[in-house]
Design an enzyme around this catalytic site. Structure first.
Site, PDB file in Angstrom:
ATOM      1  N   TYR A 150      -1.862  -1.565  10.511  1.00  0.00           N
ATOM      2  CA  TYR A 150      -1.860  -1.909   9.072  1.00  0.00           C
ATOM      3  C   TYR A 150      -0.671  -1.230   8.402  1.00  0.00           C
ATOM      4  CZ  TYR A 150      -3.423  -1.669   4.139  1.00  0.00           C
ATOM      5  OH  TYR A 150      -3.507  -1.723   2.761  1.00  0.00           O
ATOM      6  N   SER A 170       0.866  -1.186   0.000  1.00  0.00           N
ATOM      7  CA  SER A 170       0.000   0.000   0.000  1.00  0.00           C
ATOM      8  C   SER A 170       0.895   1.227   0.000  1.00  0.00           C
ATOM      9  CB  SER A 170      -0.861   0.008   1.259  1.00  0.00           C
ATOM     10  OG  SER A 170      -1.484   1.268   1.436  1.00  0.00           O
TER      11      SER A 170
END
Ligand SMILES: NC(=O)c1ccc[n+]([C@@H]2O[C@H](COP(=O)([O-])OP(=O)(O)OC[C@H]3O[C@@H](n4cnc5c(N)ncnc54)[C@H](OP(=O)(O)O)[C@@H]3O)[C@@H](O)[C@H]2O)c1
Length: 263
Positions: A149, A135
């Protein structure tokens, strides 16, 4: 050239879009996730030879079983995409041990299991392509409520780079790539541990479609490079972040980058 391609997290979102895109190109696919009916539905939409393997990527034995199923069906694997992942909506000071364990299991250890399962096969063949879907938050952790995360994806970025460095001289035919999407319109935000920020429907900037991200990954398979941001604006944003982290964070907390919770 027809390739055999394994995709984790292929029952929805980016993984499903990637499967459909690669299916249209005629590649042989092995699709993995936990939900069998959704996997079967995606497989039916691919229009190509497809194997479905119910897999929980948090379990090493499942990931090894996935490799065995792929080899049994197609004899070899050309490309392995570690795409399965999950977000969280929790401030750092609120994180429990279980939160951190889940983020590391589903976003980091899952990909490690994938790398350790398939790279020895690539080494035997002298070729192959390992792709880890990370990401932009694994490069620039500017959305604070994604906390663990962000940490897991940063760790994934590091392991991906280190695997590539380990292999570059001994196995020049093996490619190791990192994909860093920005905001993508999938069920990611709704599926995050802790739900959507504020409990409401996912909002914020529209971002890319899963199909746009799938097209970037398909192009990466044709022309391997070390890293790719799927959003063209991301490279400049990363440059600004590392140029002056304090100034970037000050601007972010003033609201310019916060809305919507990128993932
Ligand atoms: N959407 C975004 O804005 C965005 C941005 C940057 C990066 N990413 C990354 O892109 C990847 C795909 O995300 P997405 O947006 O497509 O999310 P999504 O729509 O929530 O899909 C997630 C996929 O991962 C699978 N999955 C989740 N936990 C799993 C487990 N334990 N074992 C096996 N499969 C599992 C899900 O299938 P089952 O539920 O059937 O298991 C599903 O197929 C993730 O790595 C995510 O971090 C997404």
């Amino acid at each position: 050239m027809t390739r055999t391609i394994v995709i984790t997290g292929a029952s929805a979102g980016i993984g499903a879009a990637l499967a459909r895109h690669l299916g249209r190109q005629g590649h042989q696919l092995v699709l993995a996730a936990r939900r069998e009916p959704e996997l079967e539905r995606v497989a039916a939409e691919c229009g190509t030879a497809t194997e479905v393997v119910v897999t929980d990527v948090r379990r090493r034995a499942h990931v090894e079983r996935l490799r065995e199923a792929a080899l049994r069906r197609f004899g070899h694997v050309d490309v392995w995409v570690n795409n399965a992942g999950r977000g969280i909506t929790r401030a750092v000071l609120d994180l429990s041990d279980e939160d951190v364990d889940e983020m590391m299991a589903v976003n980091l250890k899952s990909a490690l299991y994938g790398m350790q399962a398939i790279v020895p096969h690539f080494q035997e063949r002298g070729e192959g392509h390992l792709i880890n879907v990370s990401s932009f938050l694994g490069r620039v952790p500017f959305v604070a409520f994604r906390s663990a995360y962000n940490a897991a994806k940063h760790a994934l970025n590091a392991l991906t780079a280190n695997l590539r460095m380990d292999l570059c001289n001994s196995h020049p035919g093996i490619h190791v790539s990192l994909v860093m999407p920005g905001v993508v319109r999938t069920e990611f935000a709704a599926n995050a541990l802790g739900g959507v920020p504020g409990g409401g429907p996912p909002g914020g900037p529209p971002g890319q479609t899963a199909e746009e991200v799938a097209a970037v990954i398909a192009a990466l398979i044709e022309h391997p490079v070390a890293e790719v941001y799927t959003n063209p604006a991301s490279a400049e944003m990363a440059r600004r972040y590392y140029q002056d982290v304090g100034a970037f964070e000050a601007q972010s907390s003033a609201g310019s980058h916060r809305a919507g919770g990128p993932s």
